[in-house]
Design a protein around this motif. Structure first.
Motif, short mmCIF file in Angstrom:
data_model
loop_
_atom_site.label_atom_id
_atom_site.label_comp_id
_atom_site.label_asym_id
_atom_site.label_seq_id
_atom_site.Cartn_x
_atom_site.Cartn_y
_atom_site.Cartn_z
N THR A 1 0.84 -1.20 0.00
CA THR A 1 0.00 0.00 0.00
C THR A 1 0.87 1.25 0.00
OG1 THR A 1 -1.80 -1.14 1.16
CG2 THR A 1 -1.77 1.27 1.27
N ALA A 2 1.92 1.26 0.81
CA ALA A 2 2.82 2.41 0.87
C ALA A 2 3.51 2.63 -0.48
CB ALA A 2 3.85 2.21 1.97
N LEU A 3 3.96 1.56 -1.11
CA LEU A 3 4.61 1.69 -2.41
C LEU A 3 3.64 2.20 -3.47
CD1 LEU A 3 6.74 -1.57 -2.34
CD2 LEU A 3 7.66 0.74 -2.54
N THR A 4 2.40 1.73 -3.42
CA THR A 4 1.39 2.19 -4.38
C THR A 4 1.12 3.68 -4.20
OG1 THR A 4 0.37 -0.01 -4.40
CG2 THR A 4 -0.98 1.83 -5.19
N LEU A 5 1.04 4.13 -2.97
CA LEU A 5 0.84 5.56 -2.71
C LEU A 5 2.04 6.38 -3.17
CD1 LEU A 5 -0.76 5.29 0.84
CD2 LEU A 5 -1.91 6.07 -1.23
#
Length: 386
Positions: free
Chosen positions: A124-128
């Motif tokens: 999720t952090a990488l996608t953001l």
């Protein structure tokens, strides 16, 4: 269904158009898919407790309604939830992250926080980050110490993902969208340095040529894998002359395997390289989130949400891995009578799954059980023809 979820669903499904078209171009027949896969003499598993190195236990976060992906307002903070993936966290992570990120980016925040550093939190952090935002992860445990690190590490996108009766009629479509996004993302890592993701042979064994009926269970676990059949390699039943096992039927396929240790290292490194920060912090109540500087927080705490968010819909599903010392040349997996064997770079995974999906359901004990380990090893012993 609310308008925000409908918008995100259209976004996710719209982005899948090219992928879906490519996947639906025609499934390769089973015989053709296995062409060239002659059955060499398999390295047999040395199935003895003497090779047992250690045991690990994980509590998978099951929600009857499926993963929680809604939004709530907590004072001045907007909280986007992304947890409750049962035994499918690694398999569905990127697709679930895409849905959660779409909700989190509504309104255009420039900085965002993510709670939890398991596979759901890091993806999720990488996608953001890929949207150009500044992201900080807050977690009590880093990825190598999280429950995600104690997962089996195989492609299993519908492993106790939801209860058919509770998830709703539209859940299969959402599940398929998440699964296809994730499959595409993980496939792009096959063949990279360190072999973070690889395809490996799997044998499903049975004492009978006939399929056994699935046992009735109190929870009607959703079985959705057939919706992905066009996107994955086919499997086939081996002829008697090909069958290297001492059982009536052996079905051979190919499945995706996650090198969890290497993936954990690479994913965290990618997050740091893009300017991300990881802050070690434990939260005891949602009220403590008020002290964070980010206006939007994505809650990726997995089974930890049961305590942090007082989420009584979360049910633990206990899974124990018994680790045997690695064997050179053993590069395939086996499933037989509720026991599974999978090779990983750091050792050979052996686990008991029982004869029903209720095995481990509702058990909160994370202490390792030596008797369970030895029972799984004994089930696998003697499967190989001499």
């Amino acid at each position: 269904m609310d308008s925000g979820l409908m918008t995100n669903r259209r976004l996710l499904l719209g982005g899948l158009a090219t992928t879906l078209a490519g996947c639906a171009s025609g499934r390769v027949p089973a015989k053709a898919a296995m062409a060239g896969w002659a059955q060499p003499a398999l390295v047999p598993l040395e199935a003895t407790p003497a090779r047992l190195t250690h045991m690990t236990v994980c509590l998978r976060p099951f929600r009857a309604a499926g993963p929680r992906l809604d939004v709530e307002q907590l004072g001045a903070k907007r909280i986007v939830h992304n947890y409750g993936h049962g035994g499918s966290g690694w398999s569905l992570s990127w697709g679930s992250a895409a849905l959660a990120a779409a909700r989190a980016l509504e309104g255009g925040p420039e900085t965002l926080g993510v709670i939890g550093c398991g596979v759901i939190g890091i993806t999720t952090a990488l996608t953001l980050q890929r949207s150009g935002r500044q992201v900080t992860i807050y977690a009590a445990e880093m990825l190598p110490e999280s429950r995600s690190a104690r997962a089996t590490g195989t492609w299993s996108p519908s492993s106790r993902i939801a209860d058919t009766d509770a998830a709703g009629a539209d859940f299969p479509v959402r599940w398929e969208a998440m699964a296809r996004v994730s499959l595409r993302a993980w496939q792009q890592r096959v063949g990279l340095a360190g072999s973070p993701v690889a395809w490996s042979k799997r044998y499903s064994l049975s004492d009978s040529m006939a399929d056994s009926p699935r046992p009735e269970t109190p929870v009607k676990f959703a079985h959705l894998d057939q919706r992905m059949a066009d996107a994955l390699p086919a499997s086939r039943t081996l002829d008697a002359a090909e069958n290297p096992f001492s059982v009536a039927r052996a079905r051979m396929g190919i499945s995706m395997q996650f090198n969890i240790a290497e993936l954990s290292r690479q994913l965290v490194a990618e997050f740091h390289a893009a300017g991300g920060r990881i802050v070690e912090r434990r939260f005891n109540s949602p009220a403590e989130l008020a002290s964070l500087p980010e206006p939007v927080i994505v809650n990726c705490t997995g089974y930890g949400a049961a305590a942090l968010w007082n989420d009584k819909s979360l049910v633990p599903v206990r899974g124990q891995i018994s680790w045997l010392a690695a064997q050179p040349g053993l590069d395939y997996g086996v499933t037989y009578r509720g026991a599974i064997m999978l090779p990983r770079p750091e050792g050979i995974v052996v686990l008991q799954t029982g004869t029903s999906e209720m095995y481990g359901y509702g058990i909160t004990e994370e202490k390792a059980d030596r008797a369970e380990a030895e029972a799984a090893i004994a089930t696998l012993a003697g499967l190989w023809r001499s």
